[in-house]
Design a protein around this motif. Structure first.
Motif, PDB file in Angstrom:
ATOM      1  N   PRO A   1       8.526  16.276 -16.031  1.00 59.59           N
ATOM      2  CA  PRO A   1       9.913  15.782 -16.010  1.00 59.59           C
ATOM      3  C   PRO A   1      10.699  16.276 -17.219  1.00 59.59           C
ATOM      4  N   ALA A   2      12.009  16.090 -17.119  1.00 58.07           N
ATOM      5  CA  ALA A   2      12.884  16.600 -18.173  1.00 58.07           C
ATOM      6  C   ALA A   2      12.559  15.975 -19.525  1.00 58.07           C
ATOM      7  N   GLU A   3      12.205  14.678 -19.538  1.00 56.19           N
ATOM      8  CA  GLU A   3      11.897  14.024 -20.809  1.00 56.19           C
ATOM      9  C   GLU A   3      10.653  14.623 -21.448  1.00 56.19           C
ATOM     10  N   ILE A   4       9.624  14.905 -20.636  1.00 53.67           N
ATOM     11  CA  ILE A   4       8.396  15.496 -21.171  1.00 53.67           C
ATOM     12  C   ILE A   4       8.677  16.909 -21.678  1.00 53.67           C
TER      13      ILE A   4
ATOM     14  N   MET B   1       0.828  -1.208   0.000  1.00 53.32           N
ATOM     15  CA  MET B   1       0.000   0.000   0.000  1.00 53.32           C
ATOM     16  C   MET B   1       0.856   1.249   0.000  1.00 53.32           C
ATOM     17  N   LEU B   2       1.894   1.264   0.862  1.00 53.31           N
ATOM     18  CA  LEU B   2       2.774   2.428   0.897  1.00 53.31           C
ATOM     19  C   LEU B   2       3.487   2.615  -0.434  1.00 53.31           C
ATOM     20  N   SER B   3       3.966   1.496  -1.003  1.00 53.81           N
ATOM     21  CA  SER B   3       4.639   1.586  -2.302  1.00 53.81           C
ATOM     22  C   SER B   3       3.673   2.033  -3.380  1.00 53.81           C
ATOM     23  N   ALA B   4       2.421   1.534  -3.313  1.00 51.82           N
ATOM     24  CA  ALA B   4       1.435   1.910  -4.323  1.00 51.82           C
ATOM     25  C   ALA B   4       1.158   3.409  -4.289  1.00 51.82           C
ATOM     26  N   VAL B   5       1.107   3.973  -3.069  1.00 50.40           N
ATOM     27  CA  VAL B   5       0.890   5.423  -2.964  1.00 50.40           C
ATOM     28  C   VAL B   5       2.038   6.184  -3.617  1.00 50.40           C
ATOM     29  N   LEU B   6       3.258   5.764  -3.319  1.00 54.00           N
ATOM     30  CA  LEU B   6       4.402   6.438  -3.912  1.00 54.00           C
ATOM     31  C   LEU B   6       4.426   6.276  -5.428  1.00 54.00           C
ATOM     32  N   VAL B   7       4.132   5.052  -5.879  1.00 48.99           N
ATOM     33  CA  VAL B   7       4.105   4.822  -7.328  1.00 48.99           C
ATOM     34  C   VAL B   7       2.992   5.635  -7.978  1.00 48.99           C
ATOM     35  N   TRP B   8       1.830   5.717  -7.315  1.00 50.00           N
ATOM     36  CA  TRP B   8       0.722   6.495  -7.867  1.00 50.00           C
ATOM     37  C   TRP B   8       1.098   7.967  -7.977  1.00 50.00           C
ATOM     38  N   ILE B   9       1.742   8.488  -6.940  1.00 52.73           N
ATOM     39  CA  ILE B   9       2.165   9.897  -6.993  1.00 52.73           C
ATOM     40  C   ILE B   9       3.148  10.111  -8.143  1.00 52.73           C
TER      41      ILE B   9
ATOM     42  N   PRO C   1       1.450  15.534 -17.213  1.00 55.26           N
ATOM     43  CA  PRO C   1       2.060  16.236 -18.352  1.00 55.26           C
ATOM     44  C   PRO C   1       1.841  15.523 -19.680  1.00 55.26           C
ATOM     45  N   VAL C   2       1.859  14.176 -19.667  1.00 51.41           N
ATOM     46  CA  VAL C   2       1.623  13.438 -20.916  1.00 51.41           C
ATOM     47  C   VAL C   2       0.204  13.675 -21.401  1.00 51.41           C
ATOM     48  N   ARG C   3      -0.767  13.628 -20.483  1.00 47.76           N
ATOM     49  CA  ARG C   3      -2.153  13.879 -20.880  1.00 47.76           C
ATOM     50  C   ARG C   3      -2.327  15.311 -21.381  1.00 47.76           C
ATOM     51  N   ASN C   4      -1.696  16.268 -20.700  1.00 48.84           N
ATOM     52  CA  ASN C   4      -1.763  17.657 -21.177  1.00 48.84           C
ATOM     53  C   ASN C   4      -1.153  17.784 -22.567  1.00 48.84           C
ATOM     54  N   LEU C   5      -0.076  17.020 -22.789  1.00 50.39           N
ATOM     55  CA  LEU C   5       0.570  17.043 -24.097  1.00 50.39           C
ATOM     56  C   LEU C   5      -0.384  16.516 -25.165  1.00 50.39           C
ATOM     57  N   ALA C   6      -1.084  15.418 -24.854  1.00 54.56           N
ATOM     58  CA  ALA C   6      -2.032  14.843 -25.812  1.00 54.56           C
ATOM     59  C   ALA C   6      -3.200  15.791 -26.071  1.00 54.56           C
ATOM     60  N   GLU C   7      -3.730  16.422 -25.010  1.00 55.15           N
ATOM     61  CA  GLU C   7      -4.837  17.357 -25.192  1.00 55.15           C
ATOM     62  C   GLU C   7      -4.412  18.567 -26.010  1.00 55.15           C
ATOM     63  N   SER C   8      -3.197  19.040 -25.778  1.00 52.30           N
ATOM     64  CA  SER C   8      -2.702  20.175 -26.559  1.00 52.30           C
ATOM     65  C   SER C   8      -2.549  19.799 -28.023  1.00 52.30           C
ATOM     66  N   ALA C   9      -2.070  18.576 -28.262  1.00 48.92           N
ATOM     67  CA  ALA C   9      -1.921  18.118 -29.650  1.00 48.92           C
ATOM     68  C   ALA C   9      -3.272  18.016 -30.334  1.00 48.92           C
ATOM     69  N   ALA C  10      -4.309  17.568 -29.593  1.00 48.90           N
ATOM     70  CA  ALA C  10      -5.640  17.453 -30.187  1.00 48.90           C
ATOM     71  C   ALA C  10      -6.238  18.819 -30.511  1.00 48.90           C
ATOM     72  N   ARG C  11      -5.894  19.852 -29.731  1.00 43.29           N
ATOM     73  CA  ARG C  11      -6.462  21.176 -29.952  1.00 43.29           C
ATOM     74  C   ARG C  11      -5.633  22.040 -30.898  1.00 43.29           C
ATOM     75  N   SER C  12      -4.412  21.655 -31.172  1.00 49.01           N
ATOM     76  CA  SER C  12      -3.497  22.539 -31.890  1.00 49.01           C
ATOM     77  C   SER C  12      -3.892  22.683 -33.351  1.00 49.01           C
ATOM     78  N   ASP C  13      -3.555  23.808 -33.914  1.00 47.33           N
ATOM     79  CA  ASP C  13      -3.684  24.050 -35.347  1.00 47.33           C
ATOM     80  C   ASP C  13      -2.516  24.917 -35.776  1.00 47.33           C
TER      81      ASP C  13
ATOM     82  N   ALA D   1       3.466   8.227 -10.809  1.00 46.52           N
ATOM     83  CA  ALA D   1       2.780   8.033 -12.088  1.00 46.52           C
ATOM     84  C   ALA D   1       1.945   9.258 -12.435  1.00 46.52           C
ATOM     85  N   ARG D   2       1.287   9.846 -11.435  1.00 41.77           N
ATOM     86  CA  ARG D   2       0.522  11.072 -11.693  1.00 41.77           C
ATOM     87  C   ARG D   2       1.444  12.189 -12.163  1.00 41.77           C
TER      88      ARG D   2
END
Length: 441
Positions: free
Chosen positions: A210-213, A170-178, A186-198, A180-181
């Motif tokens: 993160p630096a990769e995003i 449970m403790l590990s899952a909380v840390l992993v969830w944080i 940022p990945v979801r925001n990236l996808a939404e921006s791509a869907a709206r972009s023109d 992962a969020r």
């Protein structure tokens, strides 16, 4: 993140194992074994029927005590130690059992001291707690009823470990969830921006996470800018060519007025056709550069106004007998242009058009129906492509340049919707602009 989670889980598990106390050895009495062998059920012991007795070495002292309690001959009883290391003590008799190798010592203690005995002289009391042993009594059919203690202490120890490991999970899952969020948002925001972009918007991808995003967002913004620059260059070149063509076309039209009447009409017709083609192509190219100005629009009133304008031109355009109430956030000039093209097609090919509105919760549909020949099924998916016409002669009498449906489709997509073409039964075509009924963002 995966390595950190693995190390953390291993560290927590190791700490739990080291801090969990070692389970105490299992203890039992002759009375416990006798009760189970006589048929009394107990969750602490298991009873089985076997064809052979317990294997040596035998515990004759326990066998003698068990035979007395079961009231059977000693040769019908067998017992052996399961744990050869340990000792026990009596609850009220002052007796203790000590195991020394394969030898069982009985210690009688009291106020005057203690006495140790072993061998035939040993009489173990029924309530002396001893290390775990296996005991069996022979039945009349020759088989052996055997009792073995269940490892309650070890089971409890395992249960504590399972609970501890569950807490670790449970403790590990909380840390992993944080974590992962932190990555997924940022990945979801990236996808939404791509869907709206023109191509006319500002760099749409936010530099966050993160630096990769951030690196991906920067690369996509750079790609967006390159595409926008290339599209702008091509549009400017195309617009310049179209503008430059209009000047000689105007001159040619003036000169055509001096040509004899028969040739004049044909020349003016061709020049008007060229000018119309240039205008339609420019309109098609400008849709992607147009910034939407959506406003809350009552679509029934909007279609009523279009119907009235068309009827004033003596065109057979009408509203359906039943209309749903429908509202949407739309750019009215663009929507008017899309419906204008769809109605033109219906009037040109079928002679009539029927307009209607259908509310479908999250979508509002504007239908343009006609009673014409419809579209062959093989061409329904391709007819909205630019410059695509069912009639290949390219004659202005039988059709336009093939941009009317393409323009309507681009306008629908710009509003977050789509253009749907479907044949009606028994004949006719339905062109549907499916638009979001929620506020356009």
């Amino acid at each position: 993140m995966a390595l950190t989670t693995l190390v953390l889980a291993f560290a927590l598990s190791l700490g739990i194992v080291l801090m969990t106390p070692t389970p105490a050895p299992v203890r039992m009495t002759v009375r416990d074994a006798a009760s189970v062998l006589e048929g009394k059920r107990s969750g602490a012991f298991g009873l089985t029927i076997r064809s052979a007795p317990p294997t040596p070495p035998r515990i004759v002292e326990v066998e003698a005590s068990l035979a007395r309690m079961l009231r059977v001959r000693p040769d019908k009883v067998r017992a052996r130690w399961l744990d050869s290391d340990g000792a026990g003590k009596g609850k009220a008799t002052g007796q203790s059992v000590i195991l020394v190798g394969n030898r069982t010592l009985l210690v009688d203690s009291g106020a005057g001291g203690f006495r140790m005995r072993y061998g035939a002289d040993v009489r173990i009391g029924p309530d002396v707690e001893m290390p775990a042993f296996e005991a069996a009594v022979r039945q009349d059919d020759g088989r052996w009823r055997t009792v073995i203690p269940t490892d309650r202490q070890l089971a409890a120890w395992r249960l504590r470990l399972f609970v501890a490991f569950g807490l670790t999970l449970m403790l590990s899952a909380v840390l992993v969830w944080i974590a992962a969020r932190r990555l997924s948002i940022p990945v979801r925001n990236l996808a939404e921006s791509a869907a709206r972009s023109d191509l006319i918007s500002e760099p749409p991808f936010r530099d966050e996470g993160p630096a990769e995003i951030r690196a991906v967002a920067a690369a996509m913004n750079a790609m967006h800018q390159r595409l926008a620059d290339q599209a702008e260059e091509r549009f400017q070149a195309f617009a310049a060519i179209a503008h430059d063509l209009r000047t000689p076309l105007t001159g040619l039209r003036i000169r055509a007025e001096l040509v004899p009447l028969g040739e004049r009409e044909r020349m003016i017709h061709d020049l008007d056709r060229m000018a119309a083609m240039i205008g339609e192509v420019l309109d098609f190219a400008q849709i992607d550069r147009h910034r939407l100005c959506p406003k809350h629009t009552d679509l029934v009133a909007f279609l009523t106004a279009i119907r009235d304008d068309r009827r004033s031109l003596d065109q057979d355009v009408d509203l359906a007998s039943q209309l749903d109430d429908g509202c949407a956030m739309v750019d009215k000039p663009l929507l008017y242009r899309a419906l204008d093209n769809l109605i033109d097609n219906a009037v040109r090919y079928a002679g009539n058009a029927i307009l209607s509105v259908e509310d479908r919760d999250t979508q509002v549909c504007i239908h343009v129906d006609d009673s014409g020949p419809g579209i062959p099924l093989n061409d329904v998916g391709d007819i909205v492509a630019p410059f695509r016409r069912l009639e290949p002669s390219r004659s202005r009498v039988t059709g336009g340049v093939g941009l009317g449906l393409a323009i309507a489709d681009r306008i629908a997509v710009a509003h977050g919707g789509r253009l749907i073409l479907d044949n009606r039964q028994p004949h006719g075509l339905r062109a549907t602009l499916s638009l979001p009924s929620r506020p356009f963002a």
